[in-house]
Design an enzyme around this catalytic site. Structure first.
Site, PDB file in Angstrom:
ATOM      1  N   HIS A  84       0.816  -1.217   0.000  1.00 15.76           N
ATOM      2  CA  HIS A  84       0.000   0.000   0.000  1.00 15.76           C
ATOM      3  C   HIS A  84       0.847   1.264   0.000  1.00 15.76           C
ATOM      4  CE1 HIS A  84       0.016  -0.052   4.575  1.00 15.76           C
ATOM      5  NE2 HIS A  84      -0.030   1.255   4.401  1.00 15.76           N
ATOM      6  N   ASP A 226       1.289  -7.724   2.432  1.00 12.77           N
ATOM      7  CA  ASP A 226       1.361  -6.292   2.115  1.00 12.77           C
ATOM      8  C   ASP A 226       2.801  -5.815   1.936  1.00 12.77           C
ATOM      9  OD1 ASP A 226       0.903  -3.590   1.810  1.00 12.77           O
ATOM     10  OD2 ASP A 226      -0.468  -3.428   3.508  1.00 12.77           O
ATOM     11  N   SER A 657       4.020   2.295   8.463  1.00 16.65           N
ATOM     12  CA  SER A 657       3.798   1.268   7.456  1.00 16.65           C
ATOM     13  C   SER A 657       5.083   1.034   6.689  1.00 16.65           C
ATOM     14  CB  SER A 657       2.709   1.694   6.493  1.00 16.65           C
ATOM     15  OG  SER A 657       1.478   1.315   7.006  1.00 16.65           O
TER      16      SER A 657
HETATM   17  N1  ARG Z   1      -5.009   0.859   7.641  1.00 16.30           N
HETATM   18  C1  ARG Z   1      -3.706   0.859   7.025  1.00 16.30           C
HETATM   19  C2  ARG Z   1      -2.995   2.189   7.293  1.00 16.30           C
HETATM   20  O1  ARG Z   1      -3.269   3.195   7.293  1.00 16.30           O
HETATM   21  C3  ARG Z   1      -3.685   0.452   5.593  1.00 16.30           C
HETATM   22  C4  ARG Z   1      -4.339   1.381   4.631  1.00 16.30           C
HETATM   23  C5  ARG Z   1      -4.395   0.874   3.230  1.00 16.30           C
HETATM   24  N2  ARG Z   1      -5.582   0.059   2.979  1.00 16.30           N
HETATM   25  C6  ARG Z   1      -6.834   0.557   2.690  1.00 16.30           C
HETATM   26  N3  ARG Z   1      -7.846  -0.245   2.562  1.00 16.30           N
HETATM   27  N4  ARG Z   1      -7.066   1.835   2.514  1.00 16.30           N
HETATM   28  O2  ARG Z   1      -3.149   3.145   7.187  1.00 16.30           O
HETATM   29  N1  ASP Z   2      -1.453   1.492   7.948  1.00 20.99           N
HETATM   30  C1  ASP Z   2      -0.722   2.560   8.607  1.00 20.99           C
HETATM   31  C2  ASP Z   2       0.254   3.231   7.652  1.00 20.99           C
HETATM   32  O1  ASP Z   2       0.005   3.288   6.477  1.00 20.99           O
HETATM   33  C3  ASP Z   2      -0.046   2.083   9.831  1.00 20.99           C
HETATM   34  C4  ASP Z   2      -0.867   2.345  11.054  1.00 20.99           C
HETATM   35  O2  ASP Z   2      -1.644   3.304  11.054  1.00 20.99           O
HETATM   36  O3  ASP Z   2      -0.668   1.621  12.028  1.00 20.99           O
HETATM   37  O4  ASP Z   2       1.230   3.834   8.047  1.00 20.99           O
END
Ligand code: ARG
Ligand code: ASP
Length: 722
Positions: A84, A226, A657
């Site tokens: 991502h 990922d 991330s």
């Molecule tokens: N929750 C994770 C992080 O902020 C992954 C985000 C990417 N995935 C998504 N479905 N938007 O940020």
């Molecule tokens: N998914 C998040 C990121 O993109 C990580 C988090 O918020 O824990 O940095």
């Protein structure tokens, strides 16, 4: 006899609770934390983790393209980050014939590695404490806004003027940045080396890299691969250089060894990376403001918006594709806000915040010199006052921002308030191949109706009030706006640009969408401007509050502010803990790791989120877990299990991330990619029993590269340790 026993017990309790204290620490705090790290099992020397004057493991950790973290994993400059995090770059390189997002990609040779234009990878070469210097400069400052102590342009101006000669002269790709910590009670200068010739090396198909997509986002049990791979290219001397065919793979100073031994619950785990933003010193009133205004309004408006989007997406496959990314973006913040409010409503959540405040109050009011203590008490009072006074305005801004500005795409439309130069950019920012005016209008109806219910008429954008008065209902008004505008279709915009300038100005004055968008933006600006003095008050109040916290701590024999973590601000940090599952509620316990069997259990060929590639199914069926099944775990009964994801108690946030997760010897065991939604309130306060980092097991990464990608060339490049 009793006393020593009791203190032993207390000691044990303290060290137990210290085991779960979270924290995103500055590299210089390693010395302070080192004994507790060693007690938990760390087997590395301090200088091998971080050596301010030489090479250390931290030199293998990079900031990836601004918002993410990455790590160098070979002597040839190979970088591992999340799928991502590489997503935009991979999308840019994709076409209908070569859809690397959907199909994945594995460069067979160096020549096949694709230039990812615009992507940058940044190393932190040096970190220097410049607190005394910056504070001296601030004291000499005459006039000014009073906000220079946090201003990036002011601070980076200082860096340029005073450190350029020392660090940038005769060097390529070096950037300097001074960042404030503890809200302006400490300043660090970062000397950064920025590489801009970055090439895309490989990634699994989205069915692996984004497996579970939005349904599984922010949650566990998770089964996502990922990750993606990039390579840093440099000039012949290893220096940053713009893209050139002559550039060669960087020979880095340091890279991670990769452990294939596997991990177990209870193992020590450590993470380095670039966490984005936290608010650990929020006062109770700020926390409830966050819950009751920011998160609540976001949840309400996004919920309404997503409901419409989803209905339209499910009804039409084309809309489904057009709105997939927008839906994902909206949903990511939505689910996060829900988790945050869940965390805040845990009993006792406000207690730590209350305790910190009382600590400062007690110490400050106990000062013999009353004037001396007053600064800190005033700091607290300033924050409290600003929070109370800004509530109504802030609520208005959030309804407008979440509801209209971010919620309705066409609010980006051209208007008289925008410079002529940027009209086209404003139009294309929403009206592109992924835009459906029909869907946008449906969303607009729902959001405007809710906005009008929540906000008093006197506070509406003028054009909205006028339009509603004229058309009688939101429904009729929105229909009139979308039917009467030139700015929801390519032809409409073309007919606009074909007009002479004077006519264009007239269209902007009369077009119903241009008028509404302009009016919404002007209301936004008005509210932001009205709120700005409160933001300044809070920042200044917090600077004094934190200074008081440090002094109170020192008065008790502590090391002052350095005993606390500085709020995350996208600078390099470390955090540590252990691999551990969790129990989000009674009767439920999540364990580590998840396995390939779980991927198969989730398989659903009718849902794009849970498609499993044929080859992966075959890998599972035939247990093709690498030569000698080297990527899998051998069980006591002789069978093999293929790990996929696990969780750890490490304290991470957005920006972490892609961060390397490593074991006691500094060997890579996984790559961080998410958190569980029950833990996201950790941005305010770490919740030991709830907060977990969600991590992709490095052996799953290896399996996918090796068996799904068939990219033996890349495996051969790595330093694997059994
Ligand atoms: N929750 C994770 C992080 O902020 C992954 C985000 C990417 N995935 C998504 N479905 N938007 O940020
Ligand atoms: N998914 C998040 C990121 O993109 C990580 C988090 O918020 O824990 O940095």
């Amino acid at each position: 006899m009793r006393r020593p026993f009791l203190s032993l017990l207390v000691g044990a309790l303290v060290s137990l609770s210290a085991q779960a204290d979270g924290g995103m620490w500055l590299m210089e705090q390693l010395s302070q934390k080192y004994s507790s790290l060693a007690a938990r099992g760390l087997q590395m020397k301090e200088y091998d983790l971080y050596n301010p004057n030489g090479t250390s493991l931290k030199d293998a950790v990079v900031s990836f393209d601004g918002g993410c973290t990455g790590e160098v994993i070979s002597s040839q400059g190979l970088v591992l980050t999340n799928h991502h995090c590489g997503y935009d770059a991979i999308q840019q390189l994709s076409s209908v014939e070569h859809n690397y997002l959907e199909q994945g990609y594995w460069a067979r040779t160096l020549q096949d590695e694709l230039p990812a234009r615009g992507v940058v990878v940044t190393f932190i070469d040096k970190i220097e404490d410049v607190t005394a210097f910056v504070q001296g400069q601030l004291r000499q400052l005459k006039g000014g806004t009073g906000m220079e102590f946090l201003s990036p342009s002011y601070l980076n101006g200082l860096a340029r003027r005073h450190y350029s000669e020392r660090y940038q002269r005769g060097q390529q790709g070096i950037e300097l940045e001074i960042k404030p910590f503890y809200n302006g009670n400490k300043y660090l200068l970062f000397v950064k080396k920025v590489y801009s010739d970055i090439r895309f090396v490989g990634a699994p198909p989205s069915a692996v890299g984004k497996f579970g997509a939005d349904t599984d986002n922010w949650s566990y049990p998770r089964h996502t691969g990922d990750f993606s791979l990039f390579r840093i290219y440099a000039d012949a001397n290893g220096n940053p250089a713009p893209y050139s065919e002559q550039n060669v793979p960087l020979r880095p100073r340091r890279w991670f060894d990769i452990s294939t031994a596997g991990v177990q619950e209870g193992d020590f785990a450590m993470i380095m990376g670039f966490p984005g933003r936290t608010n650990q010193y929020a006062l109770p009133s700020e926390i409830t403001e966050w819950r009751d205004i920011d998160n609540t309004i976001r949840i309400r408006m996004r919920g309404l918006r997503q409901e419409v989007m989803l209905r339209e997406m499910l009804a039409d496959p084309k809309t489904n594709i057009m709105y997939a990314a927008k839906y994902a973006r909206s949903q990511n913040g939505y689910k996060r806000a829900i988790g945050a409010n869940w965390g805040v409503s845990r009993p006792d959540f406000l207690r730590r915040s209350e305790e910190l405040r009382s600590e400062v109050e007690r110490w400050a009011s106990g000062q013999r010199d009353r004037k001396k203590g007053k600064v800190y008490l005033d700091g607290i009072a300033r924050i409290e006052q600003a929070v109370a006074e800004r509530a109504a305005l802030r609520r208005q801004l959030w309804w407008l921002d979440e509801g209209l500005w971010q919620g309705i795409e066409a609010m980006q439309a051209p208007g008289v308030d925008l410079p002529l130069m940027s009209l086209e950019r404003s139009f294309r920012s929403y009206c592109n191949k992924d835009y459906s005016p029909a869907v946008d209008a449906k969303i607009a109806k729902v959001l405007l109706a809710e906005y009008c219910r929540q906000v008093a008429r006197a506070d509406w954008p003028e054009e909205l009030a006028r339009g509603l008065a004229r058309y009688g209902s939101v429904e009729a008004y929105v229909d009139a706006v979308y039917a009467g505008t030139r700015f929801t279709k390519e032809e409409g915009f073309a007919s606009f640009t074909a007009l002479p300038a004077a006519e264009q100005a007239k269209v902007l004055e009369t077009d119903p969408l241009a008028r509404l968008a302009t009016s919404v933006r002007s209301k936004m600006r008005q509210l932001q401007k009205a709120l700005q003095p409160f933001d300044s008050q809070i920042s200044q109040g917090r600077r004094d509050y934190l200074a008081g916290l440090g002094l109170a701590r020192a008065a008790q024999g502590g090391a002052g502010l350095m005993d606390y973590m500085a709020d995350a601000n996208s600078t390099l940090r470390f955090t540590y803990g252990q691999i551990q599952g969790y129990s989000p509620r009674d009767g439920v316990r999540y364990t580590v790791p998840t396995t390939l069997q779980g991927v198969m259990q989730k398989e659903d060929s009718t849902s794009w989120e849970f498609v499993v590639p044929e080859r992966l199914k075959e890998i599972y069926r035939t247990q093709s877990y690498g030569a000698g099944k080297r990527w899998a775990s051998k069980q006591a009964d002789g069978s093999y299990v293929m790990p996929v994801n696990f969780t750890a108690t490490t304290h991470t946030t957005g920006g972490n991330s892609g961060s390397p997760v490593f074991n006691a010897k500094g060997q890579l065991i996984g790559i961080n990619f998410d958190r569980n939604w029950e833990g996201v309130a950790g941005d305010i306060q770490y919740l030991p029993s709830y907060q977990r980092s969600i991590i992709c097991d490095i052996r799953y990464v290896l399996l996918i590269i090796d068996e799904l990608g068939g990219a033996r060339r890349l495996i051969d490049e790595l330093s694997l340790v059994p």
